[in-house]
Write a protein that holds these residues in place. Sequence first.
Motif, short mmCIF file in Angstrom:
data_model
loop_
_atom_site.label_atom_id
_atom_site.label_comp_id
_atom_site.label_asym_id
_atom_site.label_seq_id
_atom_site.Cartn_x
_atom_site.Cartn_y
_atom_site.Cartn_z
N ALA A 9 0.83 -1.21 0.00
CA ALA A 9 0.00 0.00 0.00
C ALA A 9 0.87 1.26 0.00
O ALA A 9 0.58 2.23 -0.72
CB ALA A 9 -0.92 0.00 1.22
N LYS A 10 1.95 1.23 0.79
CA LYS A 10 2.86 2.38 0.84
C LYS A 10 3.47 2.66 -0.53
O LYS A 10 3.58 3.82 -0.96
CB LYS A 10 3.96 2.12 1.87
CG LYS A 10 4.92 3.27 2.04
CD LYS A 10 6.03 2.94 3.04
CE LYS A 10 7.03 4.10 3.14
NZ LYS A 10 8.16 3.77 4.06
N GLY A 11 3.87 1.59 -1.26
CA GLY A 11 4.45 1.74 -2.58
C GLY A 11 3.46 2.33 -3.58
O GLY A 11 3.83 3.19 -4.40
N LEU A 12 2.22 1.89 -3.52
CA LEU A 12 1.19 2.41 -4.43
C LEU A 12 0.93 3.89 -4.17
O LEU A 12 0.74 4.68 -5.10
CB LEU A 12 -0.10 1.61 -4.27
CG LEU A 12 -0.07 0.14 -4.70
CD1 LEU A 12 -1.36 -0.56 -4.32
CD2 LEU A 12 0.18 0.02 -6.20
N ASN A 13 0.92 4.27 -2.89
CA ASN A 13 0.73 5.68 -2.55
C ASN A 13 1.91 6.53 -3.01
O ASN A 13 1.74 7.65 -3.49
CB ASN A 13 0.52 5.84 -1.04
CG ASN A 13 -0.83 5.31 -0.58
OD1 ASN A 13 -1.83 5.46 -1.28
ND2 ASN A 13 -0.88 4.70 0.59
N TRP A 60 -4.32 4.30 -0.51
CA TRP A 60 -4.31 2.85 -0.35
C TRP A 60 -3.97 2.51 1.10
O TRP A 60 -3.17 3.20 1.73
CB TRP A 60 -3.26 2.23 -1.27
CG TRP A 60 -3.59 2.31 -2.73
CD1 TRP A 60 -3.28 3.32 -3.59
CD2 TRP A 60 -4.29 1.33 -3.50
NE1 TRP A 60 -3.75 3.05 -4.85
CE2 TRP A 60 -4.37 1.82 -4.84
CE3 TRP A 60 -4.86 0.09 -3.22
CZ2 TRP A 60 -4.99 1.12 -5.85
CZ3 TRP A 60 -5.48 -0.61 -4.24
CH2 TRP A 60 -5.54 -0.11 -5.53
N ASN A 61 -4.56 1.42 1.61
CA ASN A 61 -4.19 0.95 2.95
C ASN A 61 -4.13 -0.57 2.94
O ASN A 61 -4.58 -1.23 1.99
CB ASN A 61 -5.17 1.45 4.02
CG ASN A 61 -6.61 1.02 3.75
OD1 ASN A 61 -6.90 -0.16 3.67
ND2 ASN A 61 -7.51 1.99 3.62
N ASP A 62 -3.55 -1.14 4.00
CA ASP A 62 -3.32 -2.59 4.02
C ASP A 62 -4.61 -3.40 4.03
O ASP A 62 -4.65 -4.52 3.52
CB ASP A 62 -2.44 -2.97 5.22
CG ASP A 62 -2.99 -2.47 6.54
OD1 ASP A 62 -3.93 -1.66 6.52
OD2 ASP A 62 -2.47 -2.88 7.59
N THR A 63 -5.70 -2.85 4.56
CA THR A 63 -6.98 -3.58 4.57
C THR A 63 -7.49 -3.82 3.15
O THR A 63 -7.95 -4.92 2.82
CB THR A 63 -8.04 -2.79 5.38
OG1 THR A 63 -7.55 -2.57 6.70
CG2 THR A 63 -9.35 -3.56 5.44
N VAL A 64 -7.40 -2.79 2.30
CA VAL A 64 -7.83 -2.91 0.90
C VAL A 64 -6.96 -3.93 0.17
O VAL A 64 -7.47 -4.76 -0.61
CB VAL A 64 -7.76 -1.54 0.20
CG1 VAL A 64 -8.05 -1.68 -1.29
CG2 VAL A 64 -8.75 -0.58 0.83
N ILE A 65 -5.67 -3.90 0.43
CA ILE A 65 -4.75 -4.85 -0.22
C ILE A 65 -5.11 -6.28 0.16
O ILE A 65 -5.15 -7.19 -0.69
CB ILE A 65 -3.28 -4.55 0.18
CG1 ILE A 65 -2.89 -3.12 -0.24
CG2 ILE A 65 -2.33 -5.57 -0.44
CD1 ILE A 65 -2.97 -2.85 -1.73
N LYS A 66 -5.40 -6.51 1.43
CA LYS A 66 -5.76 -7.85 1.90
C LYS A 66 -7.05 -8.34 1.23
O LYS A 66 -7.18 -9.52 0.89
CB LYS A 66 -5.92 -7.85 3.43
CG LYS A 66 -4.60 -7.76 4.18
CD LYS A 66 -4.84 -7.60 5.67
CE LYS A 66 -3.54 -7.40 6.42
NZ LYS A 66 -3.76 -7.12 7.86
#
Length: 530
Positions: free
Chosen positions: A218-222, A235-241
């Motif tokens: 998520a950090k990379g996408l942002n 982007w956050n880790d919840t969406v990625i999961k």
Amino acid sequence: MSKKVKTIEPVRQKVLKELRPKKKVCAYCRVSTDSTKQHTSYVAQTEYYQQYIQSREDWEYAGIFADEAKTATKVKSRDEFLRMIKECEKGNIDMIITKSVTRFARNTVDSIETIRKLKALGVAVYFEKENINTMSEQSEQMLTILSSIAQGESESISTNSRWGIQKRFQDGSYNIGCVAYGYTKDENGELIIKEDEAEIVRRIFNEYLNGKGSYLIAKGLNSDNIPTIRNGEKWNDTVIKEILQNPIYEGELLLQKTYTTEGVPFTKKRNKGELPMYSIKENHPPIITQQQAERVREIYAYRRIQMGVDDSGKYQNRYEFSSKIICKECGGTFRRQKIYIGKPYEKIQWCCITHIENSKQCQMKAVREDIIKNAYLTMWNKLVSNYSEILYPLLESLRNLRMSKEQEEQIFELNNKITELTEQSHILSRVVQKGYIDSAIFMEKQTALNIQIEEYKKRRNALLDGNGFEKEIEGTNKLLQLIRYNPVIMEEYQEELFIHTVDKVIVGKDGDITFQLINNLELTEAITKG
């Protein structure tokens, strides 16, 4: 021999009318959708009731409580409704006017329980359409019938809608409304790949398979300014999961992942085996291979075990500092990190999330966990050694701040009235015991006195409840109690004591850590590196 029967007239309304010359009346309004038409209805109701109440000379306007675009099947979801009930409990409302039973509640249990509660408080509810006043003798039976019909209508509509959806699930004709990221629909409503978004989905899966966690992805996408799903903030880790666990990206459409409960109140829940799911293989073009999806699921399951996450998705061993450490510079929370992993001098530190994501926005440095624990230990021992000079004067000051001089005088006057009426009640009891007064007259007068006492107590409690500092006073008393049970100087940090005494830890870049205790008292310690 004929019996002499004497009627004891009801005195409650008579006494309350004397104590409250004007009846405090409010209105409750609700519309159930967000449409423009219903919004107009909402505004119209509000204006209508305001004029209606203010036009009556014997009524005092107590406000309009209006919930817009809220469901009637659950009372808990209506903020204004709950606020209105609290005002009734404080004695600020005598009567509620509402359009109809269905506007008040479609849940029979909630409706009847609320009306009974209000009746016990002496508050009437008037339903205009049905011409029912809840203070009348026949009201409850009629309300039970009408509320049951309203609830039945809601459940019938829900059942019909659910049956239609279930049927479309079973024959595969269900047309999903919200399309997953990476896909769009063609002219026939079929899912097709949206290539620009599909590239991001492939990137997410590849990076996860190469060892990156959901947070770093998520950090990379942002960092690369990749547009988010449905124009979210970032982007956050919840969406990625959620993307990593969604079988839609391997060409499978999984239906009924969530469901709505059958009875009122309707609640949306994640399907964990309560109802059948419907899988349609090869429903649409896949973005990733089935082998990639399977490997991701294996890695995901392994990492959950390593992190101590249970089946509900909650951490089994939540860290005591999680969500409690706040950055003094930017206000962000701190995240737990491990440094020198695998080395003999491996350490745990906490770092501001804003600093992790962009060091230019926040220059706060990380702080080691052992330093925070040592600072807390020092702070607590100082407090234990000096609590009588700190906490007792603080408690006294808080009690004095609770009320103004005017409020003190009002409370003093109400206490005098309560004492006077209570004494009259005792005298009346002694008089009837000696046979100087008829028992029927005694009951009538005694009831009137009790109603007056109840009313004055309600006014006094409303003054006491509205003065604030409840948290500060309660927290200070709790700290004093903890110190009484643990009066000795601690030699080692105790996790349980920290959890019960600290609300926040504020870290400053000038070399200080401030502990905000459960009574909002802030005590600061300088950071000492060991």
